[in-house]
Scaffold this active site. Structure first.
Site, PDB file in Angstrom:
ATOM      1  CE  LYS A  19       7.133   3.867  -3.370  1.00 12.16           C
ATOM      2  NZ  LYS A  19       7.213   2.420  -3.000  1.00 12.16           N
ATOM      3  CE1 TYR A  23       4.383   6.398  -0.401  1.00 11.45           C
ATOM      4  CE2 TYR A  23       3.257   7.944  -1.863  1.00 11.45           C
ATOM      5  CZ  TYR A  23       3.662   6.646  -1.555  1.00 11.45           C
ATOM      6  OH  TYR A  23       3.334   5.616  -2.407  1.00 11.45           O
ATOM      7  CB  THR A  37       3.866   6.019  -6.295  1.00 13.60           C
ATOM      8  OG1 THR A  37       2.813   6.976  -6.421  1.00 13.60           O
ATOM      9  CG2 THR A  37       5.023   6.708  -5.569  1.00 13.60           C
ATOM     10  CG  ASP A  38       0.649   8.586  -9.906  1.00 11.40           C
ATOM     11  OD1 ASP A  38       0.804   8.538  -8.670  1.00 11.40           O
ATOM     12  OD2 ASP A  38      -0.465   8.769 -10.440  1.00 11.40           O
ATOM     13  CD  GLU A  39       1.159  10.166  -4.161  1.00  6.48           C
ATOM     14  OE1 GLU A  39       1.626  11.011  -3.381  1.00  6.48           O
ATOM     15  OE2 GLU A  39       0.251   9.393  -3.851  1.00  6.48           O
TER      16      GLU A  39
HETATM   17  P1  NAD Z   1       0.100  -0.549   2.375  1.00  4.58           P
HETATM   18  O1  NAD Z   1       0.445   0.555   3.320  1.00  4.58           O
HETATM   19  O2  NAD Z   1      -1.300  -1.061   2.330  1.00  4.58           O
HETATM   20  O3  NAD Z   1       1.041  -1.812   2.643  1.00  4.58           O
HETATM   21  C1  NAD Z   1       2.394  -1.698   2.939  1.00  4.58           C
HETATM   22  C2  NAD Z   1       2.865  -3.020   3.522  1.00  4.58           C
HETATM   23  O4  NAD Z   1       4.271  -2.924   3.764  1.00  4.58           O
HETATM   24  C3  NAD Z   1       2.203  -3.388   4.839  1.00  4.58           C
HETATM   25  O5  NAD Z   1       1.803  -4.742   4.828  1.00  4.58           O
HETATM   26  C4  NAD Z   1       3.293  -3.147   5.867  1.00  4.58           C
HETATM   27  O6  NAD Z   1       3.181  -3.968   7.026  1.00  4.58           O
HETATM   28  C5  NAD Z   1       4.541  -3.455   5.058  1.00  4.58           C
HETATM   29  N1  NAD Z   1       5.743  -2.797   5.596  1.00  4.58           N
HETATM   30  C6  NAD Z   1       5.869  -1.490   5.965  1.00  4.58           C
HETATM   31  N2  NAD Z   1       7.114  -1.271   6.434  1.00  4.58           N
HETATM   32  C7  NAD Z   1       7.787  -2.461   6.348  1.00  4.58           C
HETATM   33  C8  NAD Z   1       9.111  -2.859   6.659  1.00  4.58           C
HETATM   34  N3  NAD Z   1       9.999  -2.002   7.182  1.00  4.58           N
HETATM   35  N4  NAD Z   1       9.456  -4.148   6.428  1.00  4.58           N
HETATM   36  C9  NAD Z   1       8.568  -5.035   5.904  1.00  4.58           C
HETATM   37  N5  NAD Z   1       7.300  -4.695   5.596  1.00  4.58           N
HETATM   38  C10 NAD Z   1       6.911  -3.434   5.809  1.00  4.58           C
HETATM   39  O7  NAD Z   1       0.564  -0.025   0.951  1.00  4.58           O
HETATM   40  P2  NAD Z   1      -0.063  -0.305  -0.497  1.00  4.58           P
HETATM   41  O8  NAD Z   1      -1.108   0.698  -0.767  1.00  4.58           O
HETATM   42  O9  NAD Z   1      -0.371  -1.738  -0.601  1.00  4.58           O
HETATM   43  O10 NAD Z   1       1.191   0.052  -1.409  1.00  4.58           O
HETATM   44  C11 NAD Z   1       2.153  -0.947  -1.780  1.00  4.58           C
HETATM   45  C12 NAD Z   1       3.213  -0.303  -2.638  1.00  4.58           C
HETATM   46  O11 NAD Z   1       2.611   0.271  -3.809  1.00  4.58           O
HETATM   47  C13 NAD Z   1       3.967   0.826  -1.948  1.00  4.58           C
HETATM   48  O12 NAD Z   1       5.319   0.735  -2.292  1.00  4.58           O
HETATM   49  C14 NAD Z   1       3.347   2.087  -2.525  1.00  4.58           C
HETATM   50  O13 NAD Z   1       4.264   3.154  -2.539  1.00  4.58           O
HETATM   51  C15 NAD Z   1       3.007   1.627  -3.931  1.00  4.58           C
HETATM   52  N6  NAD Z   1       1.877   2.320  -4.584  1.00  4.58           N
HETATM   53  C16 NAD Z   1       0.677   2.448  -3.940  1.00  4.58           C
HETATM   54  C17 NAD Z   1      -0.389   3.066  -4.596  1.00  4.58           C
HETATM   55  C18 NAD Z   1      -1.760   3.192  -3.927  1.00  4.58           C
HETATM   56  O14 NAD Z   1      -2.663   3.818  -4.492  1.00  4.58           O
HETATM   57  N7  NAD Z   1      -1.972   2.594  -2.756  1.00  4.58           N
HETATM   58  C19 NAD Z   1      -0.227   3.573  -5.881  1.00  4.58           C
HETATM   59  C20 NAD Z   1       1.031   3.431  -6.506  1.00  4.58           C
HETATM   60  C21 NAD Z   1       2.063   2.795  -5.847  1.00  4.58           C
END
Ligand code: NAD
Length: 334
Positions: free
Chosen positions: A155, A151, A127-129
């Protein structure tokens, strides 16, 4: 090609899986897609309903920290796309335990097993964070990491571990660092779905501090296309920023959502700012654009309108999540 997708029942991971199984990604012809997901509060099997009957999909309910299970699933895998994470900043401020366990230990488990199994390529979704906060300009990929929330720190730890596994073990791995996503199937604790569903229901929306925190809003489809490009053509050991949406302050984003939902400023409730709230994020996407031909396709105007329409049309998806979620309707957003 056998693809292992962790966190494939979450918001972004499920979008990637639905598109992958629609053969939307050039260079990624999946013969089998194994989704490994622990189904935490954020994971929802319904997110995969549109591809449930696809014979190439194998859903495994399990934890990325479970080394024997991950080791078995890793056998014969050509590509790992690692989305699984605890992803909500506010929850990490309340208690960072699950963030360190899943984001750091879980990622290390995947990396170790990938090396042992001789897995093909690995994309670590970061993530950009991890960069912290930037007043002006944009971060290039070689900018030092300075995460502020638990968080973001978890990451950043996993992001660095991933790169170390490339350097130490030669794992064919890339890292992506993306800006804020929005779109359908996003858990209604994050800003866009929380605000939209509150506004649809005639409730107020909580705006942090002065509302001046600024984010680059990218449709989830553009994020996933960027990940697919990196998976197919990214150079091992490299980091690729993904972004190029529209930069808006939280106040401006709220204004857009009020308009789309037919509400006015009286629906906005000011709440105390989040601790260590990053003021501004901005990624430089020159590298992925020039090297891999990436460009976002969905403009914010159309993307937000479609997203609001989706939440309007899919109450049965989000209503149970909100009523079953402590704090939903409250003040949580990314
Ligand atoms: P989300 O919270 O919607 O989904 C996370 C998923 O991971 C869920 O389905 C959850 O059940 C699963 N999970 C959590 N812990 C687990 C474990 N121990 N074992 C197996 N599965 C597990 O998150 P998201 O928004 O879809 O983000 C997905 C990825 O993208 C993350 O790595 C996040 O850091 C990254 N990201 C998100 C954003 C954003 O704006 N949402 C931006 C940049 C990067």
């Amino acid at each position: 090609m056998r693809v292992l997708v962790t966190g494939g029942a979450g918001f972004i991971g499920s979008h990637f899986v639905r598109e992958l199984l629609s053969d939307a990604y050039p260079g990624l012809a999946a013969t089998q897609v194994v989704v490994l997901d622990a189904l935490t509060y954020a994971g929802n099997p319904a997110n995969l309903d549109p591809v449930r009957d696809d014979e190439r999909l194998l859903f495994v309910h399990g934890d990325i920290c479970d080394a024997p299970l991950v080791g078995r699933l890793m056998q014969g895998t050509d590509l790992v796309v690692h989305f699984a994470a605890e992803s909500h900043v506010d929850r990490s401020i309340q208690d960072a335990t699950a963030f360190v366990r899943t984001n750091v230990v879980g990622t290390q488990t995947l990396l170790d097993t990938a090396v042992r199994a001789g897995a093909g390529r690995f994309v670590h979704v970061s993530t950009d964070e991890v960069y912290g906060s930037i007043e002006t300009g944009s971060w290039p990929e070689d900018h030092p990491l300075a995460p502020n929330s638990p968080y973001a720190a978890s990451k950043a730890s996993s992001d660095l571990l991933a790169l170390a596994f490339h350097r130490t073990h030669g794992l064919e791995l890339c890292v992506t660092r993306c800006s804020n996503n929005y779109g359908p199937y996003q858990f209604p604790e994050k800003a866009v779905p929380l605000f939209t569903t509150n506004l649809i229901d005639g409730l107020t929306v909580p705006l942090y501090g002065d509302g001046g925190n600024s984010r680059d809003w990218l449709h989830v489809d553009d994020h996933c296309r960027g990940i697919a490009l990196v998976a197919a053509k990214g150079r091992p050991g490299e980091v690729y920023n993904i972004g190029g949406g529209t930069e808006l302050t939280n106040r401006q984003l709220t204004g857009r959502l009020l308009e789309l939902c037919g509400r006015d400023a009286s629906a906005v409730r000011r709440v105390a700012d989040r601790a260590a709230h990053d003021r501004r994020y901005s990624v430089d996407i020159t590298k992925i654009s020039e090297e891999l031909g990436y460009a976002p396709r969905t403009g914010l105007g159309q993307g937000l309108a479609d997203t609001v329409a989706w939440y309007r049309d899919n109450r049965s998806w989000w209503e149970p999540l909100k009523t079953g979620t402590a704090g939903a309707g409250g003040r949580a957003h990314r």
